[in-house]
Design an enzyme around this catalytic site. Structure first.
Site, PDB file in Angstrom:
ATOM      1  N   GLU A 128      61.845  39.653  56.252  1.00 44.25           N
ATOM      2  CA  GLU A 128      60.538  39.581  56.919  1.00 44.25           C
ATOM      3  C   GLU A 128      60.740  39.486  58.420  1.00 44.25           C
ATOM      4  O   GLU A 128      61.806  39.049  58.875  1.00 44.25           O
ATOM      5  CB  GLU A 128      59.790  38.334  56.429  1.00 44.25           C
ATOM      6  CG  GLU A 128      60.423  37.049  56.929  1.00 44.25           C
ATOM      7  CD  GLU A 128      60.077  35.829  56.080  1.00 44.25           C
ATOM      8  OE1 GLU A 128      60.460  35.803  54.894  1.00 44.25           O
ATOM      9  OE2 GLU A 128      59.447  34.911  56.635  1.00 44.25           O
ATOM     10  N   LYS A 130      60.934  38.250  62.180  1.00 50.44           N
ATOM     11  CA  LYS A 130      61.110  36.947  62.839  1.00 50.44           C
ATOM     12  C   LYS A 130      60.114  36.911  63.992  1.00 50.44           C
ATOM     13  O   LYS A 130      60.241  37.652  64.965  1.00 50.44           O
ATOM     14  CB  LYS A 130      62.542  36.800  63.360  1.00 50.44           C
ATOM     15  CG  LYS A 130      62.795  35.457  63.987  1.00 50.44           C
ATOM     16  CD  LYS A 130      64.282  35.256  64.247  1.00 50.44           C
ATOM     17  CE  LYS A 130      64.600  33.858  64.717  1.00 50.44           C
ATOM     18  NZ  LYS A 130      63.935  33.451  65.943  1.00 50.44           N
ATOM     19  N   ASP A 132      58.227  35.809  67.238  1.00 48.60           N
ATOM     20  CA  ASP A 132      58.679  35.163  68.467  1.00 48.60           C
ATOM     21  C   ASP A 132      57.553  34.282  69.012  1.00 48.60           C
ATOM     22  O   ASP A 132      56.835  34.655  69.925  1.00 48.60           O
ATOM     23  CB  ASP A 132      59.076  36.231  69.483  1.00 48.60           C
ATOM     24  CG  ASP A 132      59.892  35.650  70.619  1.00 48.60           C
ATOM     25  OD1 ASP A 132      60.231  34.444  70.552  1.00 48.60           O
ATOM     26  OD2 ASP A 132      60.188  36.389  71.575  1.00 48.60           O
ATOM     27  N   TYR A 238      55.524  30.914  56.809  1.00 47.96           N
ATOM     28  CA  TYR A 238      56.709  31.531  56.203  1.00 47.96           C
ATOM     29  C   TYR A 238      57.618  30.550  55.476  1.00 47.96           C
ATOM     30  O   TYR A 238      58.665  30.928  54.967  1.00 47.96           O
ATOM     31  CB  TYR A 238      57.510  32.323  57.241  1.00 47.96           C
ATOM     32  CG  TYR A 238      57.838  31.537  58.504  1.00 47.96           C
ATOM     33  CD1 TYR A 238      58.640  30.403  58.462  1.00 47.96           C
ATOM     34  CD2 TYR A 238      57.343  31.954  59.740  1.00 47.96           C
ATOM     35  CE1 TYR A 238      58.927  29.694  59.614  1.00 47.96           C
ATOM     36  CE2 TYR A 238      57.628  31.238  60.893  1.00 47.96           C
ATOM     37  CZ  TYR A 238      58.418  30.116  60.816  1.00 47.96           C
ATOM     38  OH  TYR A 238      58.700  29.408  61.952  1.00 47.96           O
ATOM     39  N   LYS A 326      69.093  39.384  64.557  1.00 46.80           N
ATOM     40  CA  LYS A 326      68.383  39.559  65.824  1.00 46.80           C
ATOM     41  C   LYS A 326      68.432  41.018  66.280  1.00 46.80           C
ATOM     42  O   LYS A 326      69.415  41.723  66.049  1.00 46.80           O
ATOM     43  CB  LYS A 326      69.023  38.665  66.906  1.00 46.80           C
ATOM     44  CG  LYS A 326      69.059  37.187  66.570  1.00 46.80           C
ATOM     45  CD  LYS A 326      67.692  36.562  66.516  1.00 46.80           C
ATOM     46  CE  LYS A 326      67.134  36.259  67.877  1.00 46.80           C
ATOM     47  NZ  LYS A 326      67.706  35.056  68.488  1.00 46.80           N
ATOM     48  N   CYS A 431      87.283  21.269  93.730  1.00 48.58           N
ATOM     49  CA  CYS A 431      85.862  21.010  93.492  1.00 48.58           C
ATOM     50  C   CYS A 431      85.157  20.872  94.837  1.00 48.58           C
ATOM     51  O   CYS A 431      85.545  20.041  95.661  1.00 48.58           O
ATOM     52  CB  CYS A 431      85.688  19.739  92.660  1.00 48.58           C
ATOM     53  SG  CYS A 431      83.970  19.211  92.553  1.00 48.58           S
ATOM     54  N   CYS A 434      83.654  17.186  95.480  1.00 47.47           N
ATOM     55  CA  CYS A 434      84.412  15.945  95.723  1.00 47.47           C
ATOM     56  C   CYS A 434      85.837  16.203  96.196  1.00 47.47           C
ATOM     57  O   CYS A 434      86.630  15.260  96.321  1.00 47.47           O
ATOM     58  CB  CYS A 434      84.428  15.079  94.458  1.00 47.47           C
ATOM     59  SG  CYS A 434      85.470  15.753  93.144  1.00 47.47           S
ATOM     60  N   CYS A 449      86.764  20.084  87.299  1.00 48.85           N
ATOM     61  CA  CYS A 449      87.022  19.138  88.375  1.00 48.85           C
ATOM     62  C   CYS A 449      87.669  17.902  87.762  1.00 48.85           C
ATOM     63  O   CYS A 449      87.235  17.408  86.724  1.00 48.85           O
ATOM     64  CB  CYS A 449      85.686  18.785  89.024  1.00 48.85           C
ATOM     65  SG  CYS A 449      85.725  17.240  89.926  1.00 48.85           S
ATOM     66  N   CYS A 455      83.413  12.074  91.253  1.00 48.00           N
ATOM     67  CA  CYS A 455      82.755  13.316  91.661  1.00 48.00           C
ATOM     68  C   CYS A 455      81.243  13.122  91.585  1.00 48.00           C
ATOM     69  O   CYS A 455      80.685  12.883  90.522  1.00 48.00           O
ATOM     70  CB  CYS A 455      83.165  14.468  90.747  1.00 48.00           C
ATOM     71  SG  CYS A 455      82.292  15.994  91.135  1.00 48.00           S
TER      72      CYS A 455
HETATM   73  S1  IVH Z   1      62.376  30.416  58.293  1.00 51.10           S
HETATM   74  C1  IVH Z   1      64.654  26.580  57.185  1.00 51.10           C
HETATM   75  N1  IVH Z   1      61.102  32.621  58.879  1.00 51.10           N
HETATM   76  O1  IVH Z   1      62.831  31.155  64.034  1.00 51.10           O
HETATM   77  C2  IVH Z   1      64.282  27.824  57.869  1.00 51.10           C
HETATM   78  N2  IVH Z   1      61.701  31.189  60.668  1.00 51.10           N
HETATM   79  O2  IVH Z   1      65.502  30.798  65.059  1.00 51.10           O
HETATM   80  C3  IVH Z   1      62.909  27.835  58.352  1.00 51.10           C
HETATM   81  N3  IVH Z   1      60.942  31.938  62.864  1.00 51.10           N
HETATM   82  O3  IVH Z   1      62.828  27.661  63.829  1.00 51.10           O
HETATM   83  C4  IVH Z   1      62.641  28.985  59.231  1.00 51.10           C
HETATM   84  N4  IVH Z   1      59.923  33.758  62.171  1.00 51.10           N
HETATM   85  O4  IVH Z   1      60.608  28.875  64.404  1.00 51.10           O
HETATM   86  C5  IVH Z   1      61.680  31.510  59.372  1.00 51.10           C
HETATM   87  N5  IVH Z   1      59.904  34.564  59.252  1.00 51.10           N
HETATM   88  C6  IVH Z   1      60.476  33.465  59.724  1.00 51.10           C
HETATM   89  C7  IVH Z   1      60.467  33.150  61.091  1.00 51.10           C
HETATM   90  C8  IVH Z   1      61.107  32.004  61.532  1.00 51.10           C
HETATM   91  C9  IVH Z   1      60.217  33.007  63.223  1.00 51.10           C
HETATM   92  C10 IVH Z   1      61.457  30.934  63.818  1.00 51.10           C
HETATM   93  C11 IVH Z   1      61.338  29.505  63.400  1.00 51.10           C
HETATM   94  C12 IVH Z   1      62.739  28.973  63.391  1.00 51.10           C
HETATM   95  C13 IVH Z   1      63.411  29.915  64.328  1.00 51.10           C
HETATM   96  C14 IVH Z   1      64.910  29.960  64.125  1.00 51.10           C
END
Ligand code: IVH
Length: 710
Positions: A128, A130, A132, A238, A326, A431, A434, A449, A455
């Site tokens: 699914e 991710k 942002d 999610y 990612k 450094c 210091c 350092c 320092c």
């Molecule tokens: S699952 C235990 N599913 O990404 C795992 N996270 O980089 C619970 N996020 O902290 C997270 N889309 O804020 C999950 N489809 C998705 C997501 C997602 C965005 C975020 C979430 C998490 C962060 C980790």
């Protein structure tokens, strides 16, 4: 005729729903007034108006006692309100995700899972987008939304209930749900709404937001819920936290159930039969990225079978059953104007690129990290070439990238555009703060350092770390105030202990009291002293983290604190632990603590100058013991186990993880401290040693019975 808004209605005229909203609004308004009064020293309400808010809150609570909030202002004894929001301890920690950056990382993820579970048949995953945005935990009790919290540090978040009640995607009431249901998901803003908001910001002479994520975060973290209500926030569910009954047997079914309950769930969630399918879906989503209408930064893969998720469990901060794949980072080219060297709290000299400002993925970047001196010179840690061996010089055209929220990095250099007079960068060996020599230890990419406590740059950075949020978190004493106090002629703060003697030094310093300085009034000084006083009681884990031992982060500090439980036990062990002795052995068998952490911890705790500073600090404090995190009813809690021989029904990794989750320690070798040995077929010398010591030995079936999964 304009409709009356809830806050104009008489208490008697409020419906139950309106009353809940109103309590949330009043709570936030009173909290904001408290913050303005206590923390910012700038009351924005008259006393009479403040009292009216509190009276209305009390009257609504009297009429609807069941709606009284956990953070009700009527329970508050005039104490300053943290950051402006109440704090909420998550009943189940909010975790983050491990990242995958390449196809190979995804195949490795799949393979690790198979290995951990000891299986070679296909395992099904969900894939699914991710999102942002920022993550949120919503708690429903008896179908009613009672609490909403940000992630915070994963253990404790901020109470944003009043604001969340204004988000249309988030239902306030749900029907047919488990009695306790925590829904986890992401709050975000669409591209269209973001553009419109920024236009409005501009018209009102306000600063535009850098990107939709910042806009969403800024909108959710408003002390006035009316502002949040005017911002177009959205939500996708999610995941989940605490549940009084399961939502389904699989990830897909559980998410489907959340959709049925009225939550928005992402329509691009699919099932994938193997790693190849995951990658296919990744490419499909990547191709749609620009037309989705909201920001995503990758694709999340999760093991679909929830029973397998349970078996796979968690590492310290991430689940083993999920990964975030990612998208490649965003890139831009710009000029390198200068290279500055910053000295960190552990003495590390970090080169920072000062850049001609450039927009990278919607954010203006003017600083980026250059990692270390080898990186600038075009060498990797082993002396091999990076960027084909091209070095980076001031004046060069460089490529900058940023991935997610991390600090932007300089990735590449275009030497065809280099000025022929450009000189190779000479990394300082002294450094600049210091004048102490800056040296590189064998195998360390970082030059440090050697000034230690002398320092000033290190000392200031240590103090900033000491007062930071996860450490002492002293209200009114942030990085900016630390800089001021550090250089103060009359009331200097050079070490953490000095913070706790500020008030008594101020009392003796008749003529030069803090309150006579710029920016300090009677109230802010007394607030500051009260905030410092309040932190003399400090939990052991926070203290260990605050001391800033190299390699010991929040997680490791927690592990150490839960293991030793008191300062005196911790201090006694760390003062004499040395490789080979029993104290060292004990230290490195704490799951998550290895030789490197043990080395830096003991080096600091056994260094006379460091110890003087630490002891002077501890003398000012009352260190609160920390309870070991053990499942109290687990039969192996607190025991030291050794696994030996072949396990047939569970991989060694799973057995160890399970034992640790049940509060046991897992050691690699048998000693007088071992409580229980689990011996599979082929067990040899360890089983014999256990027998000789009279230690209980059980087979794998008996272990599975203990671990609750026969
Ligand atoms: S699952 C235990 N599913 O990404 C795992 N996270 O980089 C619970 N996020 O902290 C997270 N889309 O804020 C999950 N489809 C998705 C997501 C997602 C965005 C975020 C979430 C998490 C962060 C980790």
């Amino acid at each position: 005729m304009a409709t009356k808004s809830t806050h104009d209605l008489a208490v008697d005229a409020l419906s139950e729903d309106a009353a809940q909203l109103e309590l949330a609004r009043l709570g936030a308004e009173i909290a904001a007034a408290n913050l303005a009064y206590h923390a910012k020293d700038a009351p924005d309400l008259s006393d009479a108006d403040y009292d009216r808010l509190k009276q209305r809150n009390a009257a609504i609570e009297a009429r609807f006692p069941a709606l009284k909030r956990a953070d009700s202002p009527s329970e508050m004894i005039g104490a300053p309100v943290g950051s402006g929001f109440g704090k909420i301890a998550h009943s189940i920690r909010m975790l983050s995700l491990e990242n995958a950056f390449s196809d190979q990382d995804v195949f490795d993820f799949d393979e690790r899972i198979h290995k951990f579970l000891g299986r070679d048949d296909a395992i099904t995953f969900t894939a699914e987008p991710k999102i942002d945005g920022l993550s949120l935990s919503l708690r429903y009790e008896a179908g009613r939304l009672v609490q909403a919290a940000t992630r915070g540090d994963g253990e404790t978040g901020e109470d944003v209930t009043a604001n969340v009640l204004t988000i249309p995607d988030i239902p306030r009431r749900i029907v047919g749900a488990p009695d306790v249901l925590e829904v986890r998901g992401e709050v975000y803003m669409s591209h269209a709404d973001f553009a419109a908001l920024n236009l409005k910001q501009g018209e009102q002479g306000e600063k535009p937001f850098a990107n939709p994520r910042n806009a969403a975060a800024g909108s959710l973290r408003q002390l006035d819920p009316a502002i949040t209500a005017s911002r177009p926030l959205r939500h996708f569910a999610y995941a989940w936290g605490e549940l009084s009954a399961p939502l389904g047997d699989t990830q897909k079914a559980a998410i489907g159930r959340l959709g049925d309950l009225g939550f928005q769930v992402n329509p691009l969630t699919v099932l994938c039969a193997n790693a190849g399918d995951l990658l296919e879906h990744y490419r499909r989503i990547e191709a749609q990225r620009a037309t989705l209408g909201y920001d995503i930064d990758g694709v999340v893969y999760k093991v679909n079978d929830l029973a397998l998720q349970t078996r796979l469990g968690f590492r310290s901060t991430t689940p083993r059953w999920a990964i975030a794949h990612k998208f490649p980072a965003e890139l831009a080219w710009t000029r390198l104007l200068a290279i500055d060297i910053q000295v960190g709290r552990t003495g590390a000299l970090s080169p920072v690129a000062r850049l001609q400002p450039v927009t990278v993925g919607g954010v203006v970047v003017s600083n980026a990290t250059l990692h270390n001196e080898d990186y600038i010179a075009g060498r990797d840690a082993k002396g091999g070439p990076i960027r084909d061996g091209k070095d980076i010089r001031v004046g060069d055209w460089v490529q900058v990238y940023r991935a997610g929220d991390v600090i932007p990095k300089v990735a590449d250099v275009d030497i065809s555009k280099r000025n022929p007079d450009a000189q190779a960068f000479v990394f300082p060996q002294i450094c600049q703060e210091c004048d102490s020599p800056a040296v590189r230890e064998d195998g360390d990419a970082v030059r440090r350092c050697t000034g230690g406590l002398i320092c000033p740059a290190q000392a200031v950075e240590r103090l900033k770390h000491f007062v930071s949020r996860a450490a002492f978190d002293i209200e009114g004493l942030g990085a900016k105030q630390i800089e001021l106090f550090f250089n103060d002629a009359d009331m200097p703060v050079k070490t953490p202990a000095d913070i706790f003697t500020l008030a008594s030094r101020d009392a003796q310093n008749h003529l030069k009291r803090l309150k006579n300085r710029d920016g300090f009034g009677d109230k802010s000084v007394s607030n500051l002293f009260a905030a410092i006083e309040a932190k003399r009681d400090i939990p052991l884990d926070r203290l260990i983290f605050a001391l800033g031992f190299r390699h010991i982060g929040e997680q490791a500090a927690g592990l150490l604190a839960r293991h030793y439980t008191t300062w005196s036990a911790f201090e006694a062990a760390a003062s004499i632990a040395a490789p080979g002795n029993p104290q060292w052995q004990e230290l490195i068998t704490i799951g998550g603590v290895g030789d490197v952490m043990a080395g830096s911890l003991t080096m600091a705790m056994q260094n006379p100058a460091e110890r003087r500073a630490i002891d002077a600090l501890v003398a000012e404090l009352r260190v609160q013991p920390v309870a070991p995190r053990a499942a109290a009813n687990s039969p192996v809690a607190g025991l030291t186990l050794v696994f030996t021989g072949t396990l047939e029904k569970m991989s060694r990794a799973e057995a160890k993880a399970r034992a640790e989750a049940m509060g046991a320690k897992v050691a690699g070798s048998v000693s007088a401290k071992t409580d229980l040995v689990i011996a599979g077929p082929g067990a040899g010398s360890k089983a014999k040693a256990a027998e000789a010591l009279g230690i209980r030995i059980i087979d794998e079936d008996a272990w599975l019975a203990l671990a609750g999964s026969t």
